[in-house]
Design a protein around this motif. Sequence first.
Motif, PDB file in Angstrom:
ATOM      1  N   TRP A   8      -2.096  -9.168   3.974  1.00  0.00           N
ATOM      2  CA  TRP A   8      -2.913 -10.442   3.188  1.00  0.00           C
ATOM      3  C   TRP A   8      -4.308 -10.757   3.557  1.00  0.00           C
ATOM      4  O   TRP A   8      -5.056 -11.621   2.994  1.00  0.00           O
ATOM      5  CB  TRP A   8      -1.919 -11.669   3.051  1.00  0.00           C
TER       6      TRP A   8
ATOM      7  N   ARG B 267      11.200   2.532  -3.224  1.00  0.00           N
ATOM      8  CA  ARG B 267      10.023   2.164  -3.547  1.00  0.00           C
ATOM      9  C   ARG B 267      10.033   0.573  -4.014  1.00  0.00           C
ATOM     10  O   ARG B 267      10.999   0.261  -4.981  1.00  0.00           O
ATOM     11  CB  ARG B 267       9.027   2.688  -4.485  1.00  0.00           C
ATOM     12  N   SER B 268       9.106  -0.226  -3.460  1.00  0.00           N
ATOM     13  CA  SER B 268       9.051  -1.637  -3.733  1.00  0.00           C
ATOM     14  C   SER B 268      10.116  -2.364  -3.399  1.00  0.00           C
ATOM     15  O   SER B 268      11.278  -2.156  -2.847  1.00  0.00           O
ATOM     16  CB  SER B 268       8.789  -1.698  -5.590  1.00  0.00           C
ATOM     17  N   SER B 269       9.784  -3.776  -3.205  1.00  0.00           N
ATOM     18  CA  SER B 269      10.593  -4.701  -2.593  1.00  0.00           C
ATOM     19  C   SER B 269      11.748  -5.299  -3.440  1.00  0.00           C
ATOM     20  O   SER B 269      11.400  -5.675  -4.710  1.00  0.00           O
ATOM     21  CB  SER B 269       9.661  -6.116  -2.097  1.00  0.00           C
ATOM     22  N   LYS B 270      12.907  -5.480  -2.895  1.00  0.00           N
ATOM     23  CA  LYS B 270      14.009  -6.042  -3.860  1.00  0.00           C
ATOM     24  C   LYS B 270      14.158  -7.251  -2.969  1.00  0.00           C
ATOM     25  O   LYS B 270      14.543  -7.540  -1.745  1.00  0.00           O
ATOM     26  CB  LYS B 270      15.308  -5.243  -3.586  1.00  0.00           C
ATOM     27  N   TYR B 271      13.864  -8.291  -3.800  1.00  0.00           N
ATOM     28  CA  TYR B 271      13.845  -9.801  -3.050  1.00  0.00           C
ATOM     29  C   TYR B 271      15.057 -10.587  -3.047  1.00  0.00           C
ATOM     30  O   TYR B 271      15.112 -11.650  -3.140  1.00  0.00           O
ATOM     31  CB  TYR B 271      12.733 -10.823  -3.939  1.00  0.00           C
ATOM     32  N   ILE B 272      16.099  -9.581  -2.676  1.00  0.00           N
ATOM     33  CA  ILE B 272      17.549 -10.141  -2.675  1.00  0.00           C
ATOM     34  C   ILE B 272      18.175  -9.575  -1.568  1.00  0.00           C
ATOM     35  O   ILE B 272      17.533  -8.488  -0.948  1.00  0.00           O
ATOM     36  CB  ILE B 272      18.373  -9.885  -3.872  1.00  0.00           C
TER      37      ILE B 272
ATOM     38  N   ILE C  14       7.633  -7.431   7.082  1.00  0.00           N
ATOM     39  CA  ILE C  14       7.523  -8.696   7.219  1.00  0.00           C
ATOM     40  C   ILE C  14       8.610  -9.408   6.317  1.00  0.00           C
ATOM     41  O   ILE C  14       8.485  -9.007   5.253  1.00  0.00           O
ATOM     42  CB  ILE C  14       6.279  -8.848   7.225  1.00  0.00           C
TER      43      ILE C  14
ATOM     44  N   PHE D  93      13.380 -17.393  -5.426  1.00  0.00           N
ATOM     45  CA  PHE D  93      12.881 -16.859  -4.337  1.00  0.00           C
ATOM     46  C   PHE D  93      12.146 -17.729  -3.431  1.00  0.00           C
ATOM     47  O   PHE D  93      12.280 -17.774  -2.032  1.00  0.00           O
ATOM     48  CB  PHE D  93      11.947 -15.678  -4.525  1.00  0.00           C
TER      49      PHE D  93
ATOM     50  N   THR E  30      20.484  -7.514   0.295  1.00  0.00           N
ATOM     51  CA  THR E  30      21.331  -6.146   0.232  1.00  0.00           C
ATOM     52  C   THR E  30      22.592  -6.303   0.870  1.00  0.00           C
ATOM     53  O   THR E  30      22.929  -6.987   1.681  1.00  0.00           O
ATOM     54  CB  THR E  30      20.523  -5.240   1.072  1.00  0.00           C
TER      55      THR E  30
ATOM     56  N   GLY F  75      12.114 -13.880   3.728  1.00  0.00           N
ATOM     57  CA  GLY F  75      13.558 -14.229   3.599  1.00  0.00           C
ATOM     58  C   GLY F  75      13.976 -14.071   1.924  1.00  0.00           C
ATOM     59  O   GLY F  75      13.164 -14.523   1.078  1.00  0.00           O
ATOM     60  N   PRO F  76      14.753 -13.371   1.754  1.00  0.00           N
ATOM     61  CA  PRO F  76      15.394 -12.969   0.418  1.00  0.00           C
ATOM     62  C   PRO F  76      16.236 -14.196  -0.237  1.00  0.00           C
ATOM     63  O   PRO F  76      16.678 -14.997   0.403  1.00  0.00           O
ATOM     64  CB  PRO F  76      16.235 -11.942   0.541  1.00  0.00           C
TER      65      PRO F  76
ATOM     66  N   PHE G 132      22.143  -0.036   0.155  1.00  0.00           N
ATOM     67  CA  PHE G 132      21.473   1.037   0.876  1.00  0.00           C
ATOM     68  C   PHE G 132      21.848   2.554   0.185  1.00  0.00           C
ATOM     69  O   PHE G 132      22.749   2.736  -0.541  1.00  0.00           O
ATOM     70  CB  PHE G 132      21.771   1.051   2.243  1.00  0.00           C
TER      71      PHE G 132
ATOM     72  N   GLY H  90      17.210   3.714   3.101  1.00  0.00           N
ATOM     73  CA  GLY H  90      16.528   2.540   2.640  1.00  0.00           C
ATOM     74  C   GLY H  90      17.051   1.949   1.465  1.00  0.00           C
ATOM     75  O   GLY H  90      18.444   1.961   1.377  1.00  0.00           O
TER      76      GLY H  90
ATOM     77  N   GLY I 174       3.925  -4.701   6.273  1.00  0.00           N
ATOM     78  CA  GLY I 174       4.019  -5.778   5.278  1.00  0.00           C
ATOM     79  C   GLY I 174       2.875  -5.737   4.373  1.00  0.00           C
ATOM     80  O   GLY I 174       2.050  -4.591   4.361  1.00  0.00           O
TER      81      GLY I 174
ATOM     82  N   GLY J 106       0.792  -1.435  -0.143  1.00  0.00           N
ATOM     83  CA  GLY J 106       0.104  -0.001  -0.083  1.00  0.00           C
ATOM     84  C   GLY J 106       0.798   1.237  -0.035  1.00  0.00           C
ATOM     85  O   GLY J 106       0.257   2.329  -0.099  1.00  0.00           O
TER      86      GLY J 106
HETATM   87  C1  LIG Z   1      13.115 -10.212   1.019  1.00  0.00           C
HETATM   88  C2  LIG Z   1      11.629  -9.505   1.478  1.00  0.00           C
HETATM   89  C3  LIG Z   1      10.685 -10.504   1.647  1.00  0.00           C
HETATM   90  C4  LIG Z   1       9.263 -10.119   2.167  1.00  0.00           C
HETATM   91  N1  LIG Z   1       8.536 -11.057   2.675  1.00  0.00           N
HETATM   92  C5  LIG Z   1       7.070 -10.572   3.147  1.00  0.00           C
HETATM   93  C6  LIG Z   1       6.367 -11.488   3.550  1.00  0.00           C
HETATM   94  O1  LIG Z   1       6.393 -12.691   3.707  1.00  0.00           O
HETATM   95  N2  LIG Z   1       4.969 -11.191   3.643  1.00  0.00           N
HETATM   96  C7  LIG Z   1       4.577  -9.551   3.964  1.00  0.00           C
HETATM   97  O2  LIG Z   1       3.708  -9.380   4.267  1.00  0.00           O
HETATM   98  N3  LIG Z   1       5.484  -8.788   3.326  1.00  0.00           N
HETATM   99  C8  LIG Z   1       6.938  -9.227   3.055  1.00  0.00           C
HETATM  100  N4  LIG Z   1       7.907  -8.332   2.325  1.00  0.00           N
HETATM  101  C9  LIG Z   1       7.597  -6.752   2.579  1.00  0.00           C
HETATM  102  C10 LIG Z   1       6.713  -6.386   1.318  1.00  0.00           C
HETATM  103  O3  LIG Z   1       7.195  -7.102  -0.025  1.00  0.00           O
HETATM  104  C11 LIG Z   1       6.970  -5.026   1.077  1.00  0.00           C
HETATM  105  O4  LIG Z   1       7.970  -4.693   0.987  1.00  0.00           O
HETATM  106  C12 LIG Z   1       5.983  -4.295   2.227  1.00  0.00           C
HETATM  107  O5  LIG Z   1       4.642  -4.460   2.194  1.00  0.00           O
HETATM  108  C13 LIG Z   1       6.260  -2.647   2.312  1.00  0.00           C
HETATM  109  O6  LIG Z   1       5.460  -2.332   1.176  1.00  0.00           O
HETATM  110  P1  LIG Z   1       5.236  -0.560   1.093  1.00  0.00           P
HETATM  111  O7  LIG Z   1       4.312  -0.435  -0.245  1.00  0.00           O
HETATM  112  O8  LIG Z   1       4.969  -0.226   2.357  1.00  0.00           O
HETATM  113  O9  LIG Z   1       6.728  -0.381   0.628  1.00  0.00           O
HETATM  114  P2  LIG Z   1       7.255   0.644  -0.450  1.00  0.00           P
HETATM  115  O10 LIG Z   1       6.739   2.013  -0.139  1.00  0.00           O
HETATM  116  O11 LIG Z   1       7.134   0.256  -1.899  1.00  0.00           O
HETATM  117  O12 LIG Z   1       8.754   1.033   0.026  1.00  0.00           O
HETATM  118  C14 LIG Z   1       9.497  -0.454  -0.067  1.00  0.00           C
HETATM  119  C15 LIG Z   1      10.588  -0.370   1.321  1.00  0.00           C
HETATM  120  O13 LIG Z   1      11.147  -1.529   1.354  1.00  0.00           O
HETATM  121  C16 LIG Z   1      12.498  -1.501   1.638  1.00  0.00           C
HETATM  122  N5  LIG Z   1      13.208  -2.720   0.875  1.00  0.00           N
HETATM  123  C17 LIG Z   1      12.884  -3.141  -0.116  1.00  0.00           C
HETATM  124  N6  LIG Z   1      13.556  -4.311  -0.485  1.00  0.00           N
HETATM  125  C18 LIG Z   1      14.183  -4.284   0.431  1.00  0.00           C
HETATM  126  C19 LIG Z   1      15.243  -5.267   1.165  1.00  0.00           C
HETATM  127  N7  LIG Z   1      15.619  -6.354   0.365  1.00  0.00           N
HETATM  128  N8  LIG Z   1      16.140  -5.033   2.186  1.00  0.00           N
HETATM  129  C20 LIG Z   1      15.418  -4.064   3.060  1.00  0.00           C
HETATM  130  N9  LIG Z   1      14.773  -3.071   2.798  1.00  0.00           N
HETATM  131  C21 LIG Z   1      13.874  -3.068   1.636  1.00  0.00           C
HETATM  132  C22 LIG Z   1      12.651  -0.058   0.865  1.00  0.00           C
HETATM  133  O14 LIG Z   1      13.724   0.540   1.594  1.00  0.00           O
HETATM  134  C23 LIG Z   1      11.511   0.776   1.288  1.00  0.00           C
HETATM  135  O15 LIG Z   1      11.759   1.419   2.292  1.00  0.00           O
HETATM  136  C24 LIG Z   1       9.068  -8.562   2.079  1.00  0.00           C
HETATM  137  C25 LIG Z   1       9.926  -7.816   1.559  1.00  0.00           C
HETATM  138  C26 LIG Z   1      11.104  -8.244   1.215  1.00  0.00           C
HETATM  139  C27 LIG Z   1      12.159  -7.320   0.882  1.00  0.00           C
END
Ligand SMILES: Cc1cc2nc3c(=O)[nH]c(=O)nc-3n(C[C@H](O)[C@H](O)[C@H](O)COP(=O)(O)OP(=O)(O)OC[C@H]3O[C@@H](n4cnc5c(N)ncnc54)[C@H](O)[C@@H]3O)c2cc1C
Length: 359
Positions: free
Chosen positions: A238, A79-84, A145, A210, A86, A148-149, A66, A54, A235, A35
């Motif tokens: 869901w 913005r958005s998740s990096k699934y690896i 939440i 992943f 860092t 695990g990346p 970072f 971040g 997180g 969101g």
């Molecule tokens: C490896 C990983 C596994 C995840 N597993 C789950 C899960 O099982 N269940 C769940 O509900 N959510 C999980 N998440 C979190 C989810 O994917 C979103 O990142 C979270 O809901 C935040 O969304 P947002 O729209 O608020 O973030 P956005 O506004 O899109 O911002 C993304 C934020 O995430 C941080 N970020 C992105 N990638 C990484 C990273 N690799 N390491 C550290 N910080 C990072 C950025 O710094 C930024 O602040 C996971 C995230 C990662 C990176």
Amino acid sequence: MSSNRPADTDFDFTSIQAYAGYFKKSYKLFSCASGGAATAISECFIKNGGIVFGACYTDDFKGACFGCARTIEELEKFRSSKYINTEKKIYDDGKWVSVFSAIENALNNGQKVLFIGLGCDVGALLKTLDSHNVNHDALFTIDLICHGPTYAEVQKQYIEQLESKFNSKVTSFSVRYKKKGWEPPYVHAEFSNGQVFEELFYESDFGFAFKKYSRIACQNCQFKGENHVADMTVGDYWGCTKGMECYNPNGVSVLLVKTDKGKNMVEELKTSTEFQLYQADTEYAVRNNSNYYLRREFDMKTHRQFDEDFKKNGLHHAVVNSECYGRYKKLMRKERIKRFIPAKAVRFMKRIKSKLKHS
Ligand SMILES: Cc1cc2nc3c(=O)[nH]c(=O)nc-3n(C[C@H](O)[C@H](O)[C@H](O)COP(=O)(O)OP(=O)(O)OC[C@H]3O[C@@H](n4cnc5c(N)ncnc54)[C@H](O)[C@@H]3O)c2cc1C
Ligand code: SF4
């Protein structure tokens, strides 16, 4: 080994306040993972005089590190998740330095700092600051939440596969692209020659890695359940489904607030005209997101086999030759079909199945 399951009777739901929310403007919501709570809180933090650390991709998208944002525009790269995994470093003043040292310097210079990372990132940061006797009253922390990346080498090889296929450099990349909304996530890559590539994330080589090839250390994660050390955890919500007041088909964040600093960030977020915030039921939110409290359990045989093949023959070979690839593909196909069936029909089928089981 305790997994901090909230089914345990001592899990204290009253110690956490839950919220749900999303960006009202769709162009912002679409660029965020769920969101957009992490971005919205970061924006408020900067408006109130702080700076934000971040995670971002490296310039070539083959890894993640970072960064520090001092302006709202600079937040875009987070913005958005990096699934690896860092690298805990940041490019500052022409050189790479430890992100923890950069935060230490910022705090020592009297700056208000927000750090957003995974649970173990926040844990490592706090441990470093304490071991250096740094006063961190002005430090605010958010963890995600965490499932695990996977390893950064997976992303490197995936990007190289794409670059070789399109004979062009990647200029933009996402693994949570909202082609059809929040779910299902797509991989979206843009290239310098103007071409675009998209595929369903969980049907991609990256998605498979992943799911099946997460960092081995995550089996023993120390930051689940009541052991989250950040002021707030963010997180995907869901548990939030169609028909609930806080539902948005393009993504909803869950915010789990643990400390006064976490409450403070929520108070700042309430002043945002851009973010729609709702109070949520803590127990419901937590129970519907098992990765908040459960450590991953790996199938070590699959992991080991994948690891050996990956290191010897590369990502694609390791994926298609993995013992469970056939089963995984079947499951993904089932998921794809399920998406075309209306939710009402799925619930009906589940009820019938359950009745048959118990009759
Ligand atoms: C490896 C990983 C596994 C995840 N597993 C789950 C899960 O099982 N269940 C769940 O509900 N959510 C999980 N998440 C979190 C989810 O994917 C979103 O990142 C979270 O809901 C935040 O969304 P947002 O729209 O608020 O973030 P956005 O506004 O899109 O911002 C993304 C934020 O995430 C941080 N970020 C992105 N990638 C990484 C990273 N690799 N390491 C550290 N910080 C990072 C950025 O710094 C930024 O602040 C996971 C995230 C990662 C990176
Ligand atoms: S599961 Fe735990 S150890 Fe693994 S990356 Fe996430 S927070 Fe860190």
